[in-house]
Scaffold this active site. Structure first.
Site: not given
Length: 806
Positions: A422, A499
């Site tokens: 991220e 994820e």
């Protein structure tokens, strides 16, 4: 490493365990006999500094986990609300006279964080990143023979916040002393790939880098390589007879062939071992071992993942590095227990979120059969926390990434490298250059695995890391609704759900109704009033963070999409820190499939019913409720066509999963008694599960996960503590204070109950039960003998269990 030698090498007045004796190469356990001082003293680096009043301990050590949860640590709430600060470690030791003329290195697997190291007052260097492995050459600074040497390490974890999760503080991974000849295989100096793999033959390409520290450029050596099977029998050999070492480093590249190899897989993780020996004029100079698992794999844009020619889904979880009540201090058995619990659930993959792991975890994944995404960074230059690694990025990212790849690239369990999670640079053009640079660093060291990054943006125009063209495999976090369209949006790309989930659950707590999904919003709960006053989330799979989804929602999508290589669920276990969405006093996450103590939450059995071939029937919740309350009763099941529910022998009807269903449900007015579920296949009973209304708490039950331990001072027994009624039923609401005493050759290493807002210390002789359960962790002392654990509580019958240390 070669076979463990059960002997001791005496170094003056100190003794150090020999981890491996491979010819002239000696690897010593360097964890014992350290002294520790919390706080700072600039003079502690000096050998003459008095440290006799410091605490003596054995590494690995995490001083944060020893502290108290406190509002004073709210700057580190995301990191667990435990104390951080600065600490010093010192160790005095003697090296044998035989080490003269040899190279002596100290190897650190990880120090959190900002470590600085001195030997005999001479500064060796620093390492800001708390997850990198590194070593220093001590050779020129040592007093050989009877001279005493002092190693001093300053650890600075004071600047906060520097992480989004609990990191621990200190020398929290293992330390070794390595003694080699002046000519030896370099640090992480071998690399094996298997470019050709079939059931008939495997081709091995081996690169061996030799370090010549003699100072002479006219050295000529012979290098021999043997590949040994699991029984230690050679199956392939190669010899280079005249290798000239004209530079400090020399790399040679032999190729070997193995016929009818046994292939490594998640079902049969078969391991070979490569032994490399260096000779000069028939004298053995060095012997070095490299693990080998022979397997082939591919990530295909249309067909997803395959291994050894067979398609399969990666069924993985993300793991942070803390070990619950043990904190960040590495313990092999604690890691092994986590992996055993996950394997039993059907998990076959681990993502090392979001940093290089301890090497022991990767070795266990090699041995137990897990598909690993090895991840380097949670941030690049753009910070996520005020004091995080972004401050060190420019100076250290290349060295830290190279260290991870070189250290880990021989592990057969690793199938992909992740260069980030991220990352904020995905939103602007800086993501183009940095992604390309990092991918190039990886490929210079390993082209046998794809490079990926865990991305949040699935719109190409918004994702500069994707636009860089640096990624071989696109990893996407969350947004499962978009997975079906990924091939259209990103043509000719391979995909993995890097994820998923972020479902929120507290073990044993149930809010109803259960058949609507509730998302917890930014800054606190949403869609229901202010959350729960006891900081709990419902254990029905119907609550998630605002960015995520329930377990069932995501798996329903991924299981049907062949182009999705698989998934890594956030997370396998609860972890310290990041207690979304609650503020203090919540201090650990709610995301785990298992709680912080390692007790399965109910959704564990959903995965087990979907990810394994085991017959499964899991019935919940408990059966202690107010009179006439309408209770949602769920069942996860597999290898059956239907489940029938009975309350006090009266049928409440048959339920069958239809469409995408992963569970069945009944809405039942409560009455005390017995709730029984029976699963059937083709009309025949498969499994029966019964839950009984529990009476008043009456006694304690202790269950040891292992009755026989190794007397090595490291092995653990995890003792489950249950509060039962007179009939032996678990009392679901019991919260009794349990006090522990340990006699014999064991100590109490930690206690826990899995409740995310429990503020009791982990290092204590007591623990409150939570929803009827808590945990005691017993550690051996290093001597053989019987260990007796006794548990008492006011108003309850005490319990005792024994384990043996051998």
């Amino acid at each position: 490493m070669k076979k463990l030698f059960l002997c001791w090498l005496w170094l003056g007045t100190l003794s150090t365990a020999v981890l491996a004796q491979n010819g002239p190469r000696t690897v010593l356990d360097f964890n014992d006999g350290w002294r520790f001082l919390p706080g700072d003293d600039a003079n502690a680096k000096n050998p003459a500094f008095p440290d006799d009043t410091w605490r003596t301990l054995t590494l690995p050590h995490d001083w944060s986990i020893e502290g108290q949860f406190s509002e004073h640590n709210l700057s580190t709430t995301q990191a667990g609300a435990l104390p951080t600060g600065i600490g010093w470690y010192r160790k005095t030791f003697v090296v044998p006279a035989s080490s003269k003329g040899k190279n002596v290195y100290i190897e650190f697997d990880g120090v959190y964080r900002n470590s600085q190291v001195w030997i005999n007052g001479t500064y060796l260097g620093s390492r800001p990143y708390g997850y990198s492995s590194f070593r220093y050459d001590l050779s020129k600074h040592l007093k050989a023979g009877a001279g005493k040497n002092t190693i001093a390490v300053r650890v600075d974890n004071a600047a906060q916040p520097n992480s989004r999760w609990y990191t621990g503080s200190g020398i929290y991974r293992n330390v070794r002393l390595v003694i080699t000849s002046a000519i030896a295989v370099d640090e992480w100096g071998t690399f094996v790939t298997t470019p050709t793999v079939s059931e008939k033959m495997a081709v091995l390409n081996l690169k061996i880098t030799v370090r010549n520290a003699t100072g002479r450029k006219d050295q000529v050596v012979q290098i021999g390589t043997d590949v040994l099977n699991a029984q230690g029998t050679p199956v392939a050999s190669y010899t280079l007879t005249a290798v000239s070492l004209r530079d400090t480093l020399k790399t040679v590249s032999p190729q070997l062939e193995i016929y009818t190899p046994i292939l490594w897989s998640v079902e049969q993780p078969y391991l070979y071992k490569i032994v490399t020996r260096i000779y000069r004029q028939d004298r053995l100079l060095d012997s070095y071992e490299t693990p080998l698992g022979i397997r082939s794999f591919s990530f295909d844009p249309a067909a997803g993942f395959s291994m050894n020619g067979k398609p399969m889904k990666i069924l993985g979880v993300c793991l942070h590095h803390d070990l619950g009540a043990l904190g960040a201090a590495v313990n092999r058995r604690a890691m092994q227990r986590q992996l055993e619990l996950l394997k039993s659930m059907g998990c076959n993959g681990i993502r090392t979120a979001h940093n290089p792991p301890a090497p022991e975890l990767l070795t266990l994944c090699d041995e137990m059969g897990f598909i690993v995404m090895d991840e380097a960074f949670d941030m690049w230059k753009k910070k996520k926390s005020k004091q995080d690694y972004g401050l060190n990025w420019d100076a250290w990212h290349k060295a830290d990434l190279e260290a991870m790849i070189r250290r880990d690239r021989n592990h057969p369990s690793i199938f992909m490298w992740s260069i980030g999670n991220e990352i904020r640079e995905q939103f602007d053009s800086t993501g183009l250059t940095i992604a390309r640079e990092l991918a190039q660093i990886v490929r210079e060291l390993d082209t046998s695995r794809p490079v990926t990054s865990a991305l949040t943006e699935n719109v190409p125009e918004k994702n500069f890391i994707y636009q860089s063209g640096a990624l071989d495999l696109l990893g996407f976090n969350y947004k499962h609704e978009a997975y079906a369209d990924l091939p259209k949006v990103f043509p000719n790309q391979a995909f993995i759900a890097s994820e998923t989930g972020s479902s929120l659950q507290t073990r044993g707590h149930y809010d109803m109704p259960s058949d609507s999904v509730r998302l917890w919003g930014k800054g606190g709960p949403a869609n229901f009033t202010d959350g729960n006053p006891d900081w709990t989330a419902s254990a029905y799979d119907n609550e998630a963070a605002y960015w995520g989804s329930t377990h069932e929602q995501t798996w329903k999508v991924i299981k049907k999409l062949p182009h999705m290589a698989g998934m890594y669920v956030w997370t396998g276990f609860d972890y310290l820190g990041e207690p979304h969405p609650y503020p203090w006093p919540a201090r650990s996450s709610y995301f785990g499939i298992l709680d912080l103590a390692g007790f399965p939450k109910d959704v564990y059995y959903m995965y087990q019913s979907e990810w394994t071939d085991k017959p499964v029937l899991h019935l919940f919740p408990h059966w202690n409720w107010p009179p006439k309350k309408v209770v949602d009763v769920w069942a996860y099941y597999s290898q059956a066509d239907e489940v029938e529910l009975f309350l006090n022998n009266k049928s409440l009807g048959v339920r069958r999963k239809t469409g995408n269903d992963l569970h069945v449900m009944w809405r039942v007015p409560y009455e005390p008694g017995t709730l029984t579920a029976i699963s059937r296949q083709a009309g025949k009973t498969s499994l029966t599960r019964t839950i009984t209304t529990a009476g008043k708490p009456a006694k304690i039950q202790l269950i040891a996960d292992r009755a026989t331990l190794a007397a090595d001072g490291k092995d653990l027994s995890f003792i489950t503590v249950n509060v039962l009624d007179e009939q032996g039923n678990l009392v679901p609401g019991a919260n009794h204070l349990i006090t522990f005493t340990v006699r014999g050759e064991g100590t109490l290493a930690g206690v826990d109950n899995g409740y995310q807002a429990s503020l009791e210390p982990f290092k204590a002789t007591y623990r409150k039960a939570y929803n009827g359960k808590c945990l005691a962790i017993i550690k051996t002392t290093g001597k053989p003998g019987v260990i007796t654990i006794n548990a008492t509580s006011e108003g309850l019958q005490a319990a005792t269990v024994e384990v043996v240390s051998r």
